[in-house]
Design an enzyme around this catalytic site. Structure first.
Site, PDB file in Angstrom:
ATOM      1  N   ALA A 328      15.819  51.286  23.098  1.00  9.35           N
ATOM      2  CA  ALA A 328      16.555  51.640  24.313  1.00  9.35           C
ATOM      3  C   ALA A 328      18.015  51.917  24.015  1.00  9.35           C
ATOM      4  CB  ALA A 328      16.439  50.500  25.322  1.00  9.35           C
ATOM      5  N   ASP A 330      21.191  51.872  25.905  1.00  4.40           N
ATOM      6  CA  ASP A 330      21.536  51.364  27.231  1.00  4.40           C
ATOM      7  C   ASP A 330      22.666  52.143  27.901  1.00  4.40           C
ATOM      8  OD1 ASP A 330      19.470  49.595  27.214  1.00  4.40           O
ATOM      9  OD2 ASP A 330      20.651  47.845  26.686  1.00  4.40           O
ATOM     10  N   GLY A 332      23.107  55.849  27.103  1.00  6.32           N
ATOM     11  CA  GLY A 332      22.516  57.171  27.307  1.00  6.32           C
ATOM     12  C   GLY A 332      21.278  57.146  28.176  1.00  6.32           C
ATOM     13  N   ALA A 412      17.569  45.495  32.982  1.00  8.68           N
ATOM     14  CA  ALA A 412      16.301  44.795  33.198  1.00  8.68           C
ATOM     15  C   ALA A 412      16.441  43.342  32.775  1.00  8.68           C
ATOM     16  CB  ALA A 412      15.153  45.512  32.498  1.00  8.68           C
ATOM     17  N   TYR A 414      18.000  42.031  30.173  1.00  5.53           N
ATOM     18  CA  TYR A 414      19.052  41.674  29.226  1.00  5.53           C
ATOM     19  C   TYR A 414      20.443  41.935  29.775  1.00  5.53           C
ATOM     20  CZ  TYR A 414      19.940  40.264  24.450  1.00  5.53           C
ATOM     21  OH  TYR A 414      20.293  39.554  23.339  1.00  5.53           O
ATOM     22  N   HIS A 469      20.201  45.114  17.392  1.00  8.14           N
ATOM     23  CA  HIS A 469      21.155  45.633  18.381  1.00  8.14           C
ATOM     24  C   HIS A 469      22.227  46.402  17.629  1.00  8.14           C
ATOM     25  CE1 HIS A 469      20.142  42.902  21.883  1.00  8.14           C
ATOM     26  NE2 HIS A 469      19.674  42.160  20.906  1.00  8.14           N
ATOM     27  N   ASP A 476      39.637  56.804  19.664  1.00  9.13           N
ATOM     28  CA  ASP A 476      40.384  58.054  19.622  1.00  9.13           C
ATOM     29  C   ASP A 476      41.847  57.644  19.447  1.00  9.13           C
ATOM     30  OD1 ASP A 476      41.550  60.518  20.039  1.00  9.13           O
ATOM     31  OD2 ASP A 476      40.358  60.999  21.817  1.00  9.13           O
ATOM     32  N   ASP A 616      44.125  64.556  14.650  1.00 10.16           N
ATOM     33  CA  ASP A 616      43.690  63.172  14.786  1.00 10.16           C
ATOM     34  C   ASP A 616      42.189  63.100  14.662  1.00 10.16           C
ATOM     35  OD1 ASP A 616      46.258  62.326  15.204  1.00 10.16           O
ATOM     36  OD2 ASP A 616      46.121  62.455  17.377  1.00 10.16           O
TER      37      ASP A 616
END
Lengths: 695, 695
Positions: A328, A330, A332, A412, A414, A469, A476, A616
């Protein structure tokens, strides 16, 4: 900060970094709708601010900071939407300033937008009531009155659908659980203690049942015919279900009698500027990334242009179909902002708390409030530095005050607690706390005490599969202005040499510069530390290029093999650091559309261009953990914390917080506890003000 | 805890784990003195409790815990001492119960006891006044009135003294600094901003000057003749020397209106038992190790017999003599307890604090109080776990309360903040915060902006050499009783297989058992995690051996080469984990006598025996950091934190803290800050009680 007019009122709605205001959601839908024949119903998936290019933004922000009147920038919205009840996904750029559609394209059929709450609830209802699902459930002979709960899951990808047009269709896989049959009416019963071996696959387009998968419940991939099922005991997490709650944890409160040290300004209707201890930065919010930090300065010196969580992915170890698809994203596949918790005073946050709410879109394109989506507070974090002169015994000690900007999301089962933490000495820490409830799968009850190859048994008949995970942070930078570079330093032993290293004890530090985009790894064995520097700006003391070090923890990379779809899709799981040339449309390291994605659209692909790193660069910090569950992780998982730190390195001319007043009892008013000298009476801690020896 | 009579009064002095009481110091000296001819003056270096063997202790402690009357154990003291003004080092075991000397031996001439404060102050005074040192200083032409400060340093070892009898002599190397010539009378001036190129070597035996080394001040090992020296500007740390202190850091207080949640018992005159949230353990103290944690239980289940910092070492990178010898063992060469700070309420400790004082010996063998050497308090540490049911929107959240046992030591320029931290869900964390002032060396003023191979320039004419910090924690386990084993788990990918892993996504976990003593390493690329298990006790849920995981962070090992004395001496710097068979006299991983040691007496040597790991092993956790200084680390270094965690792994039958009441605003009384809706007025945070959205 320089003196300036407070930014408030209607004008500030148009700040180029202001999250979409309530009326802008409606405006976006209204501008887009006429692109279609009248009566066409659009199903809005994503509606967020489309930020102006960095170069324009910096000109705007610098003008604003210098008290000049910045040239206004067009307000634009990014929209992903379906023609309702179809799988026709479109992406649009809507120009709100000019009330026109700048871009509106049909995406390739293999691109799928995330699930949304409306779909999720509709699928839940459709699944549990579906006669074919009911027929399968009946085979389990669950006790009368048992309630079945459905967790719709992102479908994932597998090599089975490679090149197969029918698998370009968007699907949802569902995992079913029971509530405790003895207590079926408790809506907060922990159904994850009763996983069932049935997984319906649904179409979110028309809510039709595509098929029902039966799950393996043994030690191998055998899928047995459904048969009467024995359930284990419940394992509830709600406090009223515990035998007895502890009564000996005394209240601990954080009090700021003179108010907090931070100041909050409005820079737009929903955008907030936070000023605290020489720091200032803007906090934005959107459905996908949740909180976004912009324009970070310390003492008026620019440091970072934009800091955001880019994506995360949780691939599971269990190779048995259909579990092989569980992976999963989470952000996107769902969106941090969309599932951000309504934070509760005194529960999620201790002390003096400022909340910021956000707006997300519903499927009709209307704004929906996410109340108290982010909280801001100060906290004490122990001692920041101390020195005692052993000759005079005078100690000087400064405590580590931190400013925390926190959000919590629920996907869900978590939870992730995400926080940007600023401190007094120029450090920025990003902390992820992983908690919630393990994703569980059914196991034959009699295998409860047998070692399992794919996970850990956490409860009778309940397997918690191993999983990884991975988090990807997008940095940036704007360290001391433009023209940043990425380097890394390594420590290595000097060769033994009678003249220069006669005793074999010497070592030195070597710096390497990254000139091409690519993936790079930390190497603890070399003390390899990455750093973003500005070679044009030199430290006034020692002449080094000013910089910020990046402390990103090492991790085990993705265990799925390089040919797997887990690997192809999760483009940020094979290196600790990716560095790419800045590109305005490259915000999401797993790609814009991760749902059933097949790879080629994320940071690994961008880095593979081998761009020269001019201007950059963008730095992607990837970190994670391999969760080998413990029985102690059930029913609630005590948080596992991972931290990334950005730390000044020869940026300032000395410790930048030498002007912080030392810690002092007159201010801090701690309480001295006395031990009763004539006998230590349990439970009686006599509190007294003052100092003294406790011998 | 089981009901028992509170342990107080005279009887408890004799508890076998009680730190030596005041009268026992005197008693020890009195018993030992008659071993020598009348009038022999002894110079006591170390006088600490000699603990009974583990097997006897466990019988005692278990009887005590079960409310039985334990069989008393002999009280014994360990003593290291010199015949005063000689280099004759002796080690004695003094039996206080029987008033006799059990052991009293002259150590080999190459064994040297640590420096002590009496010697240190005497050397400081002798050096600065010495005519030969004054003559060398005169060559520097320092401004009139400049005050010179001497930091005596442990001498270290080098291959130059290998087999050379004259180098078996105990020595002290001294580093000299100036105070700011413009402010010479400020006793807390930061002299580390003015290092001088002169290093006298002294005999601590008779305070004689052995020689004066001149230091290299360029980019190579050239030692130039002393010449008039230009000093840079000052860099003071004391608050009154700062141009302006910040005024906008508002007070933040921790308040426990109903008292604290922990209870303190006396188990001996100086020993304290702490009970908190199902934990109980004993806290002892001695001159070398400082705080020691004994007999750790959770909910009456044994976990650890003894937890202690065993040693630390800080080898420096600069290979140029005499810097090649800089490698300090702050326990073996000094002693945590001896230099423990007198902790200050409201400065070192915030909230409701209980202090424990300690006793150490002076050189005459008398007890000297170390007031407030350890502090105990509770702290909030964010969210421990949370879950929100997205269907009902009910969230359950439990905050992470911790109990901290902290001590802080100062070794000349540097500080370490050491803490054992217990939490609600069975974790024990050991945290080291490294802070204080960098050890600086002189650099030609004109080289200030030139890159230096051996360190970082942190101030004009001031080089802060690279150095490594290594810490060694000794874990004497008792997980669920006796018969513990050490294992490690690793995650590895399953081979792709059409049947068992058709999509290349599967992985599993493999366990390996350590059967022999040895050195072992973490390997993040395999998620290798060590664990102490009790194979005789099985988890009631899943049948696994109960255990505690060890989270020890990876590190760069010692950079000095294998032939160097840094390597030979620092026996805990080449592996993350050593495992040895339990031996009662093996407490110190760098050896008992580290001062000018040459190796062969520490944990690497013990592990090399290759003992079968029968009975309870001892686990040594070695961790550290490579300190590449920044300008920001001067004059005060913001703390660098390293943590080791011991975490239950299939020890409990579920999350052991499910009975902790959820966080609740009625208890926590947080304060909601409101943004003024009509315009955000800077500096005005309106505090209000209650909940609500801040949109």
């Amino acid at each position: 900060m320089t003196a300036k007019e407070p930014n408030h009122g209607a004008a500030t709605i148009y700040h180029p970094l202001g999250p979409l205001a309530e009326f802008e959601f409606a405006q976006t839908a209204a501008i887009l709708q006429p692109s279609w024949p009248e009566g066409t119903s659009l199903h809005f998936k994503s509606m967020v601010l489309l930020e102006p290019p960095k170069v324009e933004l910096i000109a705007y922000l610098d003008a604003e900071r210098n008290g000049q009147r910045p040239v206004p920038l067009a307000r634009r919205a990014y929209v992903a939407y379906y023609i309702r009840n179809t799988d026709k996904l479109h992406e649009a750029h809507v120009n709100l300033t000019e009330a026109k559609v700048d871009r509106n394209v049909r995406m390739e059929p293999q691109c799928h937008a995330p699930n949304d709450p409306e779909e999720t609830f509709a699928i839940e209802a459709a699944v549990v009531e579906h006669p074919k699902v009911q027929a399968e459930l009946a085979k389990l002979h669950l006790p009368p009155g048992t309630r079945v709960v459905c967790d719709p899951w992102i479908y994932g990808s597998d090599s089975a659908n490679k090149g197969n047009p029918k698998d370009d269709v968007r699907l949802v896989q569902c995992y079913l659980y029971a509530r405790d049959p003895a207590n079926p009416d408790e809506p907060d019963g922990c159904h994850y203690a009763f996983p069932l071996p049935i997984s319906p696959v649904m179409s979110p387009v028309d809510l039709s049942l595509v098929r029902i998968d039966t799950l393996p419940t043994g030690l191998d991939n055998e899928v047995k015919p459904l048969q009467p099922m024995k359930l284990g005991p419940p394992n509830e997490y709600i406090p009223e279900a515990q035998k007895q709650l502890r009564t000996d944890l005394k209240p601990l409160r954080v009090v700021q009698p003179e108010g907090v040290s931070f100041v909050v300004d409005k820079y737009s209707d929903l955008g907030r500027t936070i000023s605290w201890q020489k720091w200032d930065f803007k906090v934005g919010f959107n459905a996908r990334e949740g909180m976004v930090i912009y324009d970070v300065h310390y003492d008026e010196q620019p440091l970072f242009h934009r800091l955001s969580l880019s994506d995360m992915v949780i691939p599971y170890a269990d190779p048995r179909p259909p579990y092989h698809r569980k992976s999963a994203f989470d952000l996107g596949d769902v969106g941090v902002g969309l599932v951000a918790n309504n934070l509760k005073l005194g529960c999620d946050c201790l002390g003096s708390i400022f909340y910021i709410s956000g707006l997300v879109n519903d499927t009709r394109g209307r704004a929906v409030e996410v109340p108290n989506a982010m909280c801001i507070h100060e906290q004490d974090h122990g001692i920041l530095w101390k020195h005692t002169n052993y000759r005079t015994r005078r100690g000087v000690v400064v405590r580590n005050r931190e400013l925390v900007v926190q959000t919590i999301l629920t996907v869900a089962n978590y939870e992730y607690i995400l926080a940007w933490i600023f401190n007094l000495s120029g450090d920025i820490t990003y902390e992820v706390r992983a908690t919630g409830i393990l994703s569980t799968v059914p196991l034959d009850l009699e295998l409860t005490k047998t070692k399992n190859p794919y996970g850990v048994v956490v409860h009778s008949g309940v397997l918690a599969p191993y999983h990884q995970h991975f988090f990807s942070l997008r940095i940036d930078p704007r360290i001391a202005g433009s023209g940043n570079q990425v380097v890394y330093d390594e420590a290595y032993a000097l060769p033994r040499d009678a003249d220069t290293n006669p005793h074999g004890t010497g070592y030195t530090v070597r710096r390497s510069q990254l000139s091409k985009s690519g993936g790079y790894d930390v190497d603890v064995s070399k003390s390899r530390v990455f750093q973003i520097i500005n070679p044009k700006v030199r430290n006034e003391v020692n002449g080094s290029a000013v910089g910020y070090k990046i402390h990103v923890p090492p991790m085990q990379f993705l265990l799925a093999d390089d040919e797997s779809y887990h690997h192809r899709r999760a483009e940020f799981t094979d290196h600790n650091v990716y560095v790419t040339r800045h590109a305005p449309d490259e915000l999401f390291s797993g790609g814009t559309f991760t749902n059933q994605s097949t790879g080629g659209t994320g940071v690994r692909s961008w880095a593979a261009r081998g761009d020269d790193l001019e201007g950059d660069p963008v730095v992607w910090l990837n970190f994670g953990l391999n969760h080998i569950p413990r029985v102690e992780d059930f029913p609630f998982m005590p948080q596992e914390s991972i931290k990334v730190m950005l730390r000044p390195s020869n940026f300032f001319n000395r410790n930048p917080a030498m002007d912080v007043p030392p810690s002092d009892q007159a201010i801090n008013r701690s309480v001295l506890l006395n031990l009763n000298r004539t006998g230590c009476e349990r439970g009686q801690n006599v509190a007294a003000q003052g100092k003294g020896s406790a011998l």
